[in-house]
Each structure stands twice: as C-alpha cells, then as structure tokens.
Design a protein around this motif. Sequence first.
Motif, PDB file in Angstrom:
ATOM      1  N   GLY A 120       0.806  -1.218   0.000  1.00  0.00           N
ATOM      2  CA  GLY A 120       0.000   0.000   0.000  1.00  0.00           C
ATOM      3  C   GLY A 120       0.834   1.260   0.000  1.00  0.00           C
ATOM      4  O   GLY A 120       0.532   2.223  -0.718  1.00  0.00           O
ATOM      5  N   LEU A 121       1.885   1.277   0.794  1.00  0.00           N
ATOM      6  CA  LEU A 121       2.752   2.454   0.864  1.00  0.00           C
ATOM      7  C   LEU A 121       3.468   2.687  -0.460  1.00  0.00           C
ATOM      8  O   LEU A 121       3.561   3.823  -0.937  1.00  0.00           O
ATOM      9  CB  LEU A 121       3.753   2.287   2.009  1.00  0.00           C
ATOM     10  CG  LEU A 121       4.571   3.501   2.410  1.00  0.00           C
ATOM     11  CD1 LEU A 121       3.687   4.696   2.747  1.00  0.00           C
ATOM     12  CD2 LEU A 121       5.452   3.159   3.602  1.00  0.00           C
ATOM     13  N   ARG A 180       2.475   1.703  -3.459  1.00  0.00           N
ATOM     14  CA  ARG A 180       1.516   2.147  -4.476  1.00  0.00           C
ATOM     15  C   ARG A 180       1.062   3.577  -4.239  1.00  0.00           C
ATOM     16  O   ARG A 180       0.808   4.320  -5.183  1.00  0.00           O
ATOM     17  CB  ARG A 180       0.331   1.192  -4.538  1.00  0.00           C
ATOM     18  CG  ARG A 180       0.768  -0.175  -5.096  1.00  0.00           C
ATOM     19  CD  ARG A 180      -0.375  -1.090  -5.358  1.00  0.00           C
ATOM     20  NE  ARG A 180      -1.041  -0.675  -6.577  1.00  0.00           N
ATOM     21  CZ  ARG A 180      -2.340  -0.873  -6.816  1.00  0.00           C
ATOM     22  NH1 ARG A 180      -3.087  -1.465  -5.924  1.00  0.00           N
ATOM     23  NH2 ARG A 180      -2.878  -0.469  -7.938  1.00  0.00           N
ATOM     24  N   SER A 181       0.983   3.988  -2.971  1.00  0.00           N
ATOM     25  CA  SER A 181       0.557   5.366  -2.697  1.00  0.00           C
ATOM     26  C   SER A 181       1.647   6.376  -3.051  1.00  0.00           C
ATOM     27  O   SER A 181       1.344   7.512  -3.396  1.00  0.00           O
ATOM     28  CB  SER A 181       0.148   5.522  -1.236  1.00  0.00           C
ATOM     29  OG  SER A 181       1.266   5.485  -0.376  1.00  0.00           O
ATOM     30  N   LYS A 182       2.904   5.983  -2.957  1.00  0.00           N
ATOM     31  CA  LYS A 182       4.017   6.886  -3.269  1.00  0.00           C
ATOM     32  C   LYS A 182       4.376   6.877  -4.758  1.00  0.00           C
ATOM     33  O   LYS A 182       5.065   7.772  -5.228  1.00  0.00           O
ATOM     34  CB  LYS A 182       5.269   6.504  -2.468  1.00  0.00           C
ATOM     35  CG  LYS A 182       5.094   6.631  -0.972  1.00  0.00           C
ATOM     36  CD  LYS A 182       4.901   8.050  -0.548  1.00  0.00           C
ATOM     37  CE  LYS A 182       4.762   8.150   0.964  1.00  0.00           C
ATOM     38  NZ  LYS A 182       4.420   9.481   1.401  1.00  0.00           N
ATOM     39  N   THR A 210       4.326   7.326  -8.699  1.00  0.00           N
ATOM     40  CA  THR A 210       3.797   8.348  -9.596  1.00  0.00           C
ATOM     41  C   THR A 210       3.324   7.745 -10.912  1.00  0.00           C
ATOM     42  O   THR A 210       2.982   8.478 -11.839  1.00  0.00           O
ATOM     43  CB  THR A 210       4.862   9.422  -9.879  1.00  0.00           C
ATOM     44  OG1 THR A 210       6.016   8.803 -10.450  1.00  0.00           O
ATOM     45  CG2 THR A 210       5.239  10.162  -8.611  1.00  0.00           C
ATOM     46  N   SER A 254       8.837  13.817 -10.852  1.00  0.00           N
ATOM     47  CA  SER A 254       7.700  13.398 -10.039  1.00  0.00           C
ATOM     48  C   SER A 254       7.080  14.593  -9.342  1.00  0.00           C
ATOM     49  O   SER A 254       5.868  14.669  -9.200  1.00  0.00           O
ATOM     50  CB  SER A 254       8.109  12.325  -9.032  1.00  0.00           C
ATOM     51  OG  SER A 254       8.955  12.852  -8.037  1.00  0.00           O
ATOM     52  N   ARG A 273      -0.794  17.298 -11.497  1.00  0.00           N
ATOM     53  CA  ARG A 273      -1.985  16.568 -11.063  1.00  0.00           C
ATOM     54  C   ARG A 273      -2.819  17.404 -10.109  1.00  0.00           C
ATOM     55  O   ARG A 273      -4.051  17.438 -10.209  1.00  0.00           O
ATOM     56  CB  ARG A 273      -1.583  15.250 -10.399  1.00  0.00           C
ATOM     57  CG  ARG A 273      -1.045  14.213 -11.391  1.00  0.00           C
ATOM     58  CD  ARG A 273      -0.497  12.994 -10.717  1.00  0.00           C
ATOM     59  NE  ARG A 273      -1.517  12.300  -9.942  1.00  0.00           N
ATOM     60  CZ  ARG A 273      -1.254  11.317  -9.077  1.00  0.00           C
ATOM     61  NH1 ARG A 273      -0.010  10.945  -8.874  1.00  0.00           N
ATOM     62  NH2 ARG A 273      -2.218  10.730  -8.429  1.00  0.00           N
TER      63      ARG A 273
END
Length: 102
Positions: free
Chosen positions: A25-26, A28-30, A32, A70, A77
């Motif tokens: 999860g971490l 995928r959340s970080k 870009t 990024s 975004r």
Amino acid sequence: MSKNTDYILSLCHSLSEKGLTPTVGLIRSKATRALTVPEVISTLKRWKENPASYNQIASDEMAPTEHASSEATLEARVNKLEKEVAMLKALIEKSRTQLIDN
C-alpha cells in the motif's frame, strides 16, 4: 529487470532510508505511475529477502531528474484536480440555481 521492478526497488530503498517499512500500500501510494499489485508484491518480496543488495541498485537507478519529474507531475496533477473541483462546484451551483428557479 523491468522498468517497473527497478522503480519499485527504488521506492523500497527511498522508503527504508526515511525509516519507513515498505509495504504494498505504501509503495503504491508513493508511486507516480500505475503499478499492479502482483508486480509490487513480487518485487517487495525479493527486496525483503535481501534489501542491502537491492538498495545499491536502487541508488544507482535513482536520478535527480526522477525526483524533479515526479514533483512536476504531482504539481500538474494537483492543478488539474483543482480545476476539476472548481468546475464541479460551478456545475453544482448551476444545478442548484435551476432547481430553485423551477
């Protein structure tokens, strides 16, 4: 190694350097860019088996341009999302006005 594998390894390295334990999860959340759960799981498993050997590879792969791009991507975004929120607010207000008029 694939580009995503190298990218995931660099994220693992970056997180561990910050004192965080890399998790699916971490990571995928970080990220870009889009990463599938199976590729994150398999790469994370390999990294956890021997982080030291992959950290050197990740350090070599990480370039300052990756960080700069990024940040630019995140800024773009955010700008896009702010415009969408403003548009949605305007649409809601227009709909509310039409309901009141009817």
